[in-house]
Design a protein around this motif. Structure first.
Motif, PDB file in Angstrom:
ATOM      1  N   ASP A  63       0.827  -1.015  -0.113  1.00  0.00           N
ATOM      2  CA  ASP A  63       0.373   0.412  -0.094  1.00  0.00           C
ATOM      3  C   ASP A  63       1.011   1.580   0.016  1.00  0.00           C
ATOM      4  OD1 ASP A  63      -2.522  -1.522  -0.120  1.00  0.00           O
ATOM      5  OD2 ASP A  63      -2.814  -1.528   2.283  1.00  0.00           O
ATOM      6  N   ALA A  64       2.128   0.842   0.682  1.00  0.00           N
ATOM      7  CA  ALA A  64       2.716   2.244   0.586  1.00  0.00           C
ATOM      8  C   ALA A  64       4.182   2.994  -0.292  1.00  0.00           C
ATOM      9  CB  ALA A  64       3.555   2.379   1.861  1.00  0.00           C
ATOM     10  N   THR A  65       3.500   1.726  -1.959  1.00  0.00           N
ATOM     11  CA  THR A  65       4.497   2.157  -2.597  1.00  0.00           C
ATOM     12  C   THR A  65       3.493   2.217  -4.317  1.00  0.00           C
ATOM     13  OG1 THR A  65       4.534  -0.484  -2.980  1.00  0.00           O
ATOM     14  CG2 THR A  65       6.794   0.309  -2.077  1.00  0.00           C
ATOM     15  N   PRO A  66       3.712   3.865  -4.326  1.00  0.00           N
ATOM     16  CA  PRO A  66       2.476   3.587  -5.537  1.00  0.00           C
ATOM     17  C   PRO A  66       3.289   2.633  -6.613  1.00  0.00           C
ATOM     18  CG  PRO A  66       3.860   5.779  -4.978  1.00  0.00           C
ATOM     19  CD  PRO A  66       4.391   4.231  -3.965  1.00  0.00           C
ATOM     20  N   PRO A  67       1.633   2.005  -7.227  1.00  0.00           N
ATOM     21  CA  PRO A  67       2.642   0.691  -8.176  1.00  0.00           C
ATOM     22  C   PRO A  67       3.609   1.604  -9.164  1.00  0.00           C
ATOM     23  CG  PRO A  67       0.321   1.129  -7.987  1.00  0.00           C
ATOM     24  CD  PRO A  67       0.519   2.228  -7.402  1.00  0.00           C
ATOM     25  N   ARG A  68       3.652   3.015  -9.790  1.00  0.00           N
ATOM     26  CA  ARG A  68       4.734   3.536 -10.785  1.00  0.00           C
ATOM     27  C   ARG A  68       5.816   3.518 -10.991  1.00  0.00           C
ATOM     28  NH1 ARG A  68       2.537   8.957 -13.162  1.00  0.00           N
ATOM     29  NH2 ARG A  68       1.354   9.152 -10.027  1.00  0.00           N
ATOM     30  N   SER A  69       6.144   3.362  -9.378  1.00  0.00           N
ATOM     31  CA  SER A  69       7.169   3.099  -8.933  1.00  0.00           C
ATOM     32  C   SER A  69       8.271   2.164  -8.032  1.00  0.00           C
ATOM     33  CB  SER A  69       7.788   4.531  -7.718  1.00  0.00           C
ATOM     34  OG  SER A  69       6.568   4.333  -7.028  1.00  0.00           O
ATOM     35  N   PHE A  70       7.045   1.089  -8.245  1.00  0.00           N
ATOM     36  CA  PHE A  70       7.309  -0.520  -7.398  1.00  0.00           C
ATOM     37  C   PHE A  70       7.767  -1.396  -8.271  1.00  0.00           C
ATOM     38  CE2 PHE A  70       5.357  -4.190  -5.170  1.00  0.00           C
ATOM     39  CZ  PHE A  70       6.617  -4.010  -4.493  1.00  0.00           C
ATOM     40  N   ASP A  71       8.518  -2.131  -7.812  1.00  0.00           N
ATOM     41  CA  ASP A  71       8.353  -3.496  -9.311  1.00  0.00           C
ATOM     42  C   ASP A  71       8.031  -4.506  -8.248  1.00  0.00           C
ATOM     43  OD1 ASP A  71       9.022  -5.532 -10.687  1.00  0.00           O
ATOM     44  OD2 ASP A  71      11.014  -4.774 -10.777  1.00  0.00           O
ATOM     45  N   PRO A  72       7.138  -5.344  -8.166  1.00  0.00           N
ATOM     46  CA  PRO A  72       7.062  -6.673  -7.601  1.00  0.00           C
ATOM     47  C   PRO A  72       7.808  -7.676  -7.571  1.00  0.00           C
ATOM     48  CG  PRO A  72       5.363  -6.447  -9.557  1.00  0.00           C
ATOM     49  CD  PRO A  72       5.978  -5.462  -9.165  1.00  0.00           C
ATOM     50  N   ASP A  73       8.257  -7.534  -9.012  1.00  0.00           N
ATOM     51  CA  ASP A  73      10.009  -8.641  -9.102  1.00  0.00           C
ATOM     52  C   ASP A  73      11.266  -8.217  -8.618  1.00  0.00           C
ATOM     53  OD1 ASP A  73       7.483 -10.075 -10.099  1.00  0.00           O
ATOM     54  OD2 ASP A  73       7.390  -9.648 -12.258  1.00  0.00           O
ATOM     55  N   THR A  74      11.215  -7.174  -7.740  1.00  0.00           N
ATOM     56  CA  THR A  74      12.237  -6.958  -7.972  1.00  0.00           C
ATOM     57  C   THR A  74      13.657  -8.115  -7.265  1.00  0.00           C
ATOM     58  OG1 THR A  74      11.823  -4.730  -6.988  1.00  0.00           O
ATOM     59  CG2 THR A  74      14.552  -4.997  -5.993  1.00  0.00           C
ATOM     60  N   GLN A  75      14.598  -8.374  -7.501  1.00  0.00           N
ATOM     61  CA  GLN A  75      15.160  -9.182  -7.043  1.00  0.00           C
ATOM     62  C   GLN A  75      16.504  -9.203  -6.458  1.00  0.00           C
ATOM     63  OE1 GLN A  75      15.605 -11.310 -11.762  1.00  0.00           O
ATOM     64  NE2 GLN A  75      15.145 -13.164 -11.124  1.00  0.00           N
TER      65      GLN A  75
END
Length: 245
Positions: A63-75
């Motif tokens: 919730d704290a990370t806007p979709p545009r600046s957040f990559d859920p697939d960060t490795q």
């Protein structure tokens, strides 16, 4: 002599790992950019949150990370994504987190540094519900890791019959694919003493005549006489031929 610093350089990572909800909320309110700060292992706070079984912590970070600046697939430095971490928790404990991550478009197709997908990790831990969820989300049971293993190889090696059936059925996994050692799922099932799984693989058409890198047939990999006789006896009862038997 200088004393080591006492300040935690990654307070949000710590709060996420320890599920310290109050501290987590406070840090996200005061310094939301911490959610996007990787630690020395390349892990975001979300990676650490996914090592827990506390969905509220994961939801707070999402919730704290806007979709545009957040990559859920960060490795991280090992190539692990948050989804992989949740998939590897035992007893399907990561399923709630996986559902949250998939809702944020986490990919089931990313591979780690070893070439493994979330489906490989879930299979290794015997997570039936997680495997089903990943397959429903588009995960492929036909992807090999860098050892040439499909999730089916892992399911056969641990003797998990429901997963073997699911990967062959819903996952449409090849039954006779070989890994870097020339072993098929049948070799692994017999070699680890899982005679019932071996018979199931034979039932769906596994080729008992394939030889591994050392020239061994699957039946020749049996760890003892009892496993060998179990496979041969059950196969005969069902009218299945076993090469080398």
């Amino acid at each position: 002599m200088d004393q080591p610093p006492t300040t935690d350089p990654y307070p949000l990572h710590t709060a996420a790992r320890l599920t310290q909800t109050h501290t987590l909320d406070s840090l996200l309110t005061s310094t939301p950019k911490l959610a996007l700060k990787p630690d020395e292992d390349g892990r975001l706070p979300l990676h650490w949150a996914c090592t827990t079984t506390h969905p509220p912590t994961i939801q707070a970070l999402l919730d704290a990370t806007p979709p545009r600046s957040f990559d859920p697939d960060t490795q991280d430095t090992s190539g692990w994504t948050p989804l992989m971490i949740s998939s590897s928790l035992p007893d399907d404990a990561g399923l709630p987190a996986i559902q949250l991550l998939l809702a944020r478009d986490a990919s089931v197709k990313i591979t780690s540094n070893t070439g493994a997908t979330a489906l490989h990790f879930a299979t290794s831990k015997g997570n039936i519900d997680v495997v089903r969820t990943l397959l429903d989300a588009g995960a492929s049971a036909r992807v090999k890791d860098k050892r040439g293993q499909l999730p089916l190889h892992r399911a056969a090696a641990v003797g998990n019959m429901p997963l073997v059936k699911m990967l062959l059925g819903r996952g449409r996994s090849p039954v006779d694919a070989t890994d870097v050692d020339g072993c098929t799922a049948l070799h692994h099932a017999v070699g680890e003493g899982h005679g019932d799984v071996a018979v199931e693989l034979l039932r769906v058409g596994a080729d008992s005549g394939k030889r591994d890198g050392e020239g061994k047939l699957a039946i020749e990999c049996a760890p003892d006489k009892s496993v060998r006789e179990f496979v041969l006896r059950r196969a005969e009862m069902e009218g299945l031929e076993v090469e080398g038997g």
